[in-house]
Design a protein around this motif. Sequence first.
Motif, PDB file in Angstrom:
ATOM      1  N   LYS A 243       0.837  -1.209   0.000  1.00  0.00           N
ATOM      2  CA  LYS A 243       0.000   0.000   0.000  1.00  0.00           C
ATOM      3  C   LYS A 243       0.866   1.251   0.000  1.00  0.00           C
ATOM      4  CE  LYS A 243      -3.492   2.454   2.698  1.00  0.00           C
ATOM      5  NZ  LYS A 243      -4.272   2.480   3.968  1.00  0.00           N
ATOM      6  N   PHE A 244       1.957   1.208   0.755  1.00  0.00           N
ATOM      7  CA  PHE A 244       2.884   2.341   0.803  1.00  0.00           C
ATOM      8  C   PHE A 244       3.460   2.641  -0.583  1.00  0.00           C
ATOM      9  CE2 PHE A 244       7.394   3.621   1.249  1.00  0.00           C
ATOM     10  CZ  PHE A 244       7.219   4.859   1.854  1.00  0.00           C
ATOM     11  N   LEU A 245       3.782   1.579  -1.349  1.00  0.00           N
ATOM     12  CA  LEU A 245       4.303   1.782  -2.701  1.00  0.00           C
ATOM     13  C   LEU A 245       3.255   2.429  -3.594  1.00  0.00           C
ATOM     14  CD1 LEU A 245       6.255  -1.541  -3.409  1.00  0.00           C
ATOM     15  CD2 LEU A 245       7.157   0.648  -2.646  1.00  0.00           C
ATOM     16  N   LYS A 246       1.989   2.030  -3.437  1.00  0.00           N
ATOM     17  CA  LYS A 246       0.927   2.585  -4.269  1.00  0.00           C
ATOM     18  C   LYS A 246       0.746   4.078  -4.044  1.00  0.00           C
ATOM     19  CE  LYS A 246      -2.078  -1.406  -5.055  1.00  0.00           C
ATOM     20  NZ  LYS A 246      -3.437  -1.951  -4.886  1.00  0.00           N
ATOM     21  N   GLU A 247       1.084   4.564  -2.846  1.00  0.00           N
ATOM     22  CA  GLU A 247       0.863   5.962  -2.502  1.00  0.00           C
ATOM     23  C   GLU A 247       1.991   6.869  -2.958  1.00  0.00           C
ATOM     24  OE1 GLU A 247       0.391   5.735   1.682  1.00  0.00           O
ATOM     25  OE2 GLU A 247      -1.685   4.982   1.592  1.00  0.00           O
ATOM     26  N   ARG A 248       3.075   6.318  -3.507  1.00  0.00           N
ATOM     27  CA  ARG A 248       4.187   7.167  -3.948  1.00  0.00           C
ATOM     28  C   ARG A 248       3.769   7.983  -5.158  1.00  0.00           C
ATOM     29  NH1 ARG A 248       7.250   7.887   0.030  1.00  0.00           N
ATOM     30  NH2 ARG A 248       8.948   8.530  -1.308  1.00  0.00           N
ATOM     31  N   ASN A 249       4.056   9.271  -5.114  1.00  0.00           N
ATOM     32  CA  ASN A 249       3.679  10.172  -6.209  1.00  0.00           C
ATOM     33  C   ASN A 249       4.798  11.185  -6.405  1.00  0.00           C
ATOM     34  OD1 ASN A 249       2.516  12.440  -7.708  1.00  0.00           O
ATOM     35  ND2 ASN A 249       0.569  11.395  -7.419  1.00  0.00           N
ATOM     36  N   PRO A 250       5.390  11.255  -7.591  1.00  0.00           N
ATOM     37  CA  PRO A 250       6.528  12.163  -7.801  1.00  0.00           C
ATOM     38  C   PRO A 250       6.155  13.633  -7.711  1.00  0.00           C
ATOM     39  CG  PRO A 250       5.785  11.247  -9.884  1.00  0.00           C
ATOM     40  CD  PRO A 250       5.017  10.534  -8.810  1.00  0.00           C
ATOM     41  N   LEU A 251       4.879  13.962  -7.836  1.00  0.00           N
ATOM     42  CA  LEU A 251       4.466  15.363  -7.798  1.00  0.00           C
ATOM     43  C   LEU A 251       4.278  15.868  -6.376  1.00  0.00           C
ATOM     44  CD1 LEU A 251       1.897  15.408 -10.748  1.00  0.00           C
ATOM     45  CD2 LEU A 251       4.354  15.883 -10.783  1.00  0.00           C
ATOM     46  N   SER A 252       4.104  14.963  -5.420  1.00  0.00           N
ATOM     47  CA  SER A 252       3.870  15.378  -4.038  1.00  0.00           C
ATOM     48  C   SER A 252       5.054  15.100  -3.128  1.00  0.00           C
ATOM     49  CB  SER A 252       2.621  14.674  -3.486  1.00  0.00           C
ATOM     50  OG  SER A 252       2.775  13.271  -3.521  1.00  0.00           O
TER      51      SER A 252
ATOM     52  N   GLY B  86       2.188  11.439 -12.748  1.00  0.00           N
ATOM     53  CA  GLY B  86       2.159  11.060 -11.350  1.00  0.00           C
ATOM     54  C   GLY B  86       1.093  10.038 -11.033  1.00  0.00           C
ATOM     55  N   GLU B  87       0.214   9.770 -11.994  1.00  0.00           N
ATOM     56  CA  GLU B  87      -0.843   8.775 -11.805  1.00  0.00           C
ATOM     57  C   GLU B  87      -0.409   7.378 -12.253  1.00  0.00           C
ATOM     58  OE1 GLU B  87      -3.589   9.513 -10.217  1.00  0.00           O
ATOM     59  OE2 GLU B  87      -2.887  11.583 -10.029  1.00  0.00           O
ATOM     60  N   GLU B  88       0.810   7.250 -12.775  1.00  0.00           N
ATOM     61  CA  GLU B  88       1.288   5.940 -13.181  1.00  0.00           C
ATOM     62  C   GLU B  88       1.375   5.014 -11.955  1.00  0.00           C
ATOM     63  OE1 GLU B  88       2.834   9.071 -15.938  1.00  0.00           O
ATOM     64  OE2 GLU B  88       2.897   8.779 -13.778  1.00  0.00           O
ATOM     65  N   LYS B  89       1.162   3.743 -12.180  1.00  0.00           N
ATOM     66  CA  LYS B  89       1.121   2.773 -11.096  1.00  0.00           C
ATOM     67  C   LYS B  89       2.372   1.895 -11.122  1.00  0.00           C
ATOM     68  CE  LYS B  89      -2.983   4.220 -10.017  1.00  0.00           C
ATOM     69  NZ  LYS B  89      -3.173   5.076  -8.831  1.00  0.00           N
ATOM     70  N   LEU B  90       3.017   1.782  -9.942  1.00  0.00           N
ATOM     71  CA  LEU B  90       4.223   0.968  -9.867  1.00  0.00           C
ATOM     72  C   LEU B  90       3.934  -0.503 -10.140  1.00  0.00           C
ATOM     73  CD1 LEU B  90       5.964   2.492  -6.703  1.00  0.00           C
ATOM     74  CD2 LEU B  90       6.564   2.855  -9.090  1.00  0.00           C
ATOM     75  N   GLU B  91       2.717  -0.952  -9.786  1.00  0.00           N
ATOM     76  CA  GLU B  91       2.413  -2.368  -9.996  1.00  0.00           C
ATOM     77  C   GLU B  91       2.269  -2.729 -11.458  1.00  0.00           C
ATOM     78  OE1 GLU B  91      -1.421  -0.329  -8.524  1.00  0.00           O
ATOM     79  OE2 GLU B  91       0.717  -0.313  -8.079  1.00  0.00           O
ATOM     80  N   THR B  92       2.157  -1.721 -12.353  1.00  0.00           N
ATOM     81  CA  THR B  92       2.054  -2.015 -13.783  1.00  0.00           C
ATOM     82  C   THR B  92       3.414  -2.227 -14.430  1.00  0.00           C
ATOM     83  OG1 THR B  92       2.098   0.335 -14.386  1.00  0.00           O
ATOM     84  CG2 THR B  92      -0.065  -0.652 -13.916  1.00  0.00           C
ATOM     85  N   LEU B  93       4.490  -1.921 -13.711  1.00  0.00           N
ATOM     86  CA  LEU B  93       5.822  -2.073 -14.287  1.00  0.00           C
ATOM     87  C   LEU B  93       6.214  -3.552 -14.356  1.00  0.00           C
ATOM     88  CD1 LEU B  93       7.681   0.798 -12.406  1.00  0.00           C
ATOM     89  CD2 LEU B  93       7.060   0.767 -14.828  1.00  0.00           C
ATOM     90  N   PRO B  94       6.954  -3.946 -15.391  1.00  0.00           N
ATOM     91  CA  PRO B  94       7.443  -5.332 -15.435  1.00  0.00           C
ATOM     92  C   PRO B  94       8.418  -5.597 -14.308  1.00  0.00           C
ATOM     93  CG  PRO B  94       8.417  -4.017 -17.197  1.00  0.00           C
ATOM     94  CD  PRO B  94       7.354  -3.165 -16.580  1.00  0.00           C
ATOM     95  N   GLY B  95       8.512  -6.864 -13.912  1.00  0.00           N
ATOM     96  CA  GLY B  95       9.365  -7.219 -12.794  1.00  0.00           C
ATOM     97  C   GLY B  95      10.827  -6.914 -13.017  1.00  0.00           C
ATOM     98  N   THR B  96      11.275  -6.871 -14.264  1.00  0.00           N
ATOM     99  CA  THR B  96      12.672  -6.543 -14.547  1.00  0.00           C
ATOM    100  C   THR B  96      12.974  -5.066 -14.329  1.00  0.00           C
ATOM    101  OG1 THR B  96      12.108  -6.262 -16.884  1.00  0.00           O
ATOM    102  CG2 THR B  96      12.946  -8.413 -16.199  1.00  0.00           C
ATOM    103  N   VAL B  97      11.931  -4.225 -14.273  1.00  0.00           N
ATOM    104  CA  VAL B  97      12.113  -2.779 -14.055  1.00  0.00           C
ATOM    105  C   VAL B  97      11.917  -2.429 -12.589  1.00  0.00           C
ATOM    106  CG1 VAL B  97      11.273  -0.487 -14.651  1.00  0.00           C
ATOM    107  CG2 VAL B  97      11.399  -2.246 -16.406  1.00  0.00           C
ATOM    108  N   PHE B  98      10.826  -2.916 -11.991  1.00  0.00           N
ATOM    109  CA  PHE B  98      10.578  -2.647 -10.569  1.00  0.00           C
ATOM    110  C   PHE B  98       9.649  -3.720 -10.037  1.00  0.00           C
ATOM    111  CE2 PHE B  98       8.517  -0.684  -6.907  1.00  0.00           C
ATOM    112  CZ  PHE B  98       9.617  -0.156  -6.235  1.00  0.00           C
TER     113      PHE B  98
END
Length: 799
Positions: free
Chosen positions: A351-360, A394-406
């Motif tokens: 959940k903490f990862l989902k809340e990360r936002n580069p604009l805030s 800033g609305e991009e989701k970290l969970e959508t990244l491939p495992g080789t990226v994050f």
Amino acid sequence: MVISMALIIVIVTLPHASSKVSIAKCPVGEPLPILHKYYQPGDFIIAGIFSQIYIFLSPMSFQKQPSEESFDDHVVLTQNYQHILALVFAVKEISENTQLLPNVSLGFHILNSHFFAKWTYLASMELLSTKDKFIPNYKCDIQNNIVGVIGGPNSQVCLYMTNILSAYKIPQISYGSFPVINDQTKDFVHQMFPNVTHHYMGILELLLHFKWTWIGVLASNGDNADLFVQDILPIYSQKGICVDFLEKLPEISFSSHIPERGIKWSETSHMVTGSTANTVIIQGEIHTISFLRSMFVFAQFYGVSFESRVWIMTAQMDFASPGFIRHWDLNFLHGALSFAVHTNYPSGFHKFLKERNPLSENRDGFIRIFWKDAFNCDFSYSTLEERHEKICTGEEKLETLPGTVFDTSMSGHSYSIYNAVYIMAHALHSVTSSKSKQRVRMKKIRQKGLHEQPWQERPISVCNDNCNPGSSRVTIEGKPYCCYECLPCPEGRITNHKDMDDCFPCPEGQYPNNKHDLCLPKHITFLSYEDPLGTSLAITAIVFACIATVVLGIFIKYQDTPIVKANNRNITYLLLVSLVLSFLCSLLFIGQPEKVTCLFQQPAFGIVFSVAISCILAKTIIVVIVFMASVPGSKMKRWLGKQLDNYIVVSCSLIQVLVCTVWLITSPPYPDADMNLVADEIILGCNEGSTLMFYCVLLYLLFLAVVGFSVAFLSQNLPNSFNETKFIFFSLLCFCSVWLSFFPTYLSTKGKYMVAVEIFSILSSSAGLLGCICFPKCFIILLRPHLNNKRELLKGKKQ
């Protein structure tokens, strides 16, 4: 680079035999800065020296002072950003736990080591300095109280930070592997990573179990590699393991080394494929996988294949690679074996990862460069057209990244960091608990001090008070340096600590608050449909478009009546259609600017209005020709019936079409963001691309309107009942007045109001044309039908 204020003494021998020397004193400036940091204040600080961003440097010429210009490029290992988040998450959990550290705030100070020993030394010395002032071993900031330092994951960070920090007895926890700790530093270092020697012995047992006795070795550069090559491989040999080849993986320190290292990678790949050893041990660091992927990809260009080999990788390696190689082939790793570092999955971390936002996240100096590399986007709106990159929302989701990226699952290294923070927190809890009695005793002393008289208190002796955040110090001429006055920071600059010498500007995308001691994120604004102004303009445009459509329907229904047939009804239909489109094209200016809408805003408006004005000009000229042809002996009769009005409309409109086409080909409009026009806003709008072409479109419209206005003015006294020269005169007078007043108004407004001014000009000028030319005819058609006959029309011509 190490000591900020020093003198280099250069002794030059004179040409004659003499004892005289010449001494030159050269001041050494501040060291090259560590570019990426993450700081959160607190009563106690947990520091971190991590490796996420690989900085390429230009070779040092020693002919000029080193500067940030030496930074050529950078590579972001996106997986390593999770290490930073693991520390931040652990501190957040501890801060929310009222039992572990009550009445104590815990902060952190994270620095990037850039994977090099020299940057690790610099980061270590920066932790020994007052925050934002690089003076090692001099700290006057009591709030920057470091509990301990967590370092890793590569051996250079783990090993070299101890050389400096242990001298000051600062506790350190390493989450990476390093082979040797000397007796002077071992009391201050705790290693979370398993003993590397046991790890190498585990690989030996694996080789013996599968009878893989003919192997190759690829080793990284560093102390771990030296231990493996000098101490471990002889043990392998004693156990019957033979090494066919031993190759060192190249290390890149400067950008100019890349071509040379590329040749080395090619030679290494040929060495591997030319060997009959089907088992290869890769002794590396966390970033070694990036070099391997590069080496194997480059080898494909030479037809080199790495299939049917078993790769055995050490535990300190991880699948951490830059985002730009996300699509490179990983087939060579199929069947690879690697020892894993123990991990777990703390609740709340996902959940903490989902809340990360580069604009805030304004304090996080790592998140934006990670975000750009991971999602292949950019935060700079002004260069998007040239770089063809999408905007980071800033609305991009970290969970959508491939495992080789994050990978959103906590890695072994991240879990080691998470545990290291809790180790320091529990140690701090033990220290503070043991001092509870002392705190009670000190509280009684302070309460006793409240009843003392002023002459009984420790007096303060200073020349003047401190300069608070929001102001800077200025020396007073003729007085000692400890005497100074405080000046408020000017517009656009801040200070966020006491007694700062200079105010500094806010980062891009932020602006100072009213006190000039904090930077706030700018608001993104544009003329939207949700805005009351945008809503009212959109409704007005739609209403007028509907009215123009109704008028067109009336004219079509009564198309055979004299008042509609007079002066070419087809031109009238075309005029009404162009007015409908002119009302609707104003909607292109409302809403968030996109590439398509920006591309067609101004050209659509210019072409549609050119058609409308050309129709009016054609109607005016035809009226004049008809009345001049009615004079006996007039030569104007030969122009009647030759569709002169159609030629006028087509030729006048075609010129505007050509101008707009040249505009779109040479310098088309594009979405843009103005960071500096308004202090607290980022204004999104459409950049015209070429201001000259924009004004050419407007001036051509004015030229057509002035020509039509002049013809209508000269012919307004012609005898008539239904000819519309007078109405055309007033309509074009309205049109010219609106657009002549547009220029000064447009240039004197800012932001979304500039767009609103243009929309208002489009709507008002279109409404003027519709009202002055078409409404009188509709009045006669609907309310005075007895005047809509040929006899009344001829009566007007005879008058």
